[in-house]
Scaffold this active site. Sequence first.
Site, PDB file in Angstrom:
ATOM      1  N   HIS A  73      50.131  42.345  37.979  1.00  0.00           N
ATOM      2  CA  HIS A  73      49.268  42.736  36.687  1.00  0.00           C
ATOM      3  C   HIS A  73      50.015  44.014  36.267  1.00  0.00           C
ATOM      4  CE1 HIS A  73      45.577  44.665  34.774  1.00  0.00           C
ATOM      5  NE2 HIS A  73      45.132  43.634  34.970  1.00  0.00           N
ATOM      6  N   PHE A  74      50.783  43.662  35.334  1.00  0.00           N
ATOM      7  CA  PHE A  74      51.648  42.534  35.087  1.00  0.00           C
ATOM      8  C   PHE A  74      53.143  42.983  35.119  1.00  0.00           C
ATOM      9  CE2 PHE A  74      47.843  42.898  32.117  1.00  0.00           C
ATOM     10  CZ  PHE A  74      47.187  41.735  32.409  1.00  0.00           C
TER      11      PHE A  74
END
Length: 151
Positions: free
Chosen positions: A56-57
């Site tokens: 994420h991410f």
Amino acid sequence: MESPIKFEEVDIATILKTLPHRYPFLLIDRVINIRADHSGIGVKNVTINEPAFQGHFPERPVYPGVLMIEGMAQTAGVIGITSVEGTEKPRAVYFLTIDKCKFRKPVMPGDIVEYHMRSIGRRKTMWWFHGDAKVNGATVAEADVGAMLTD
């Protein structure tokens, strides 16, 4: 006028005695300025080592909003449990509700999130808190959370 401070700081050792959460789901590092009116501030130091950043991410890590809401709930749990008088402390806190949740700005590695929580209601063993998550004084998320303290 604000209520007097009941606990200046609840450190990580005390949080570990208070909440059942453990790594990787213990999402607060300390709670400061717990007041007799059932308010306080949870502190989370966000680092690139957070497990959530693996997905994420990876190219642009953003701290997940749902983890901020859980951090609010954990802060409220510490405030609620430490506010109970006497020796019979609740042994568990169950998250019940999330209302009026808004995410306003992304939180990145290196940020220090403060969860400003204040009680907005209580009925027997159920508590409701309003929380504002802030980074450098700017609100990044907000929500009303409800929980139940149990034996």
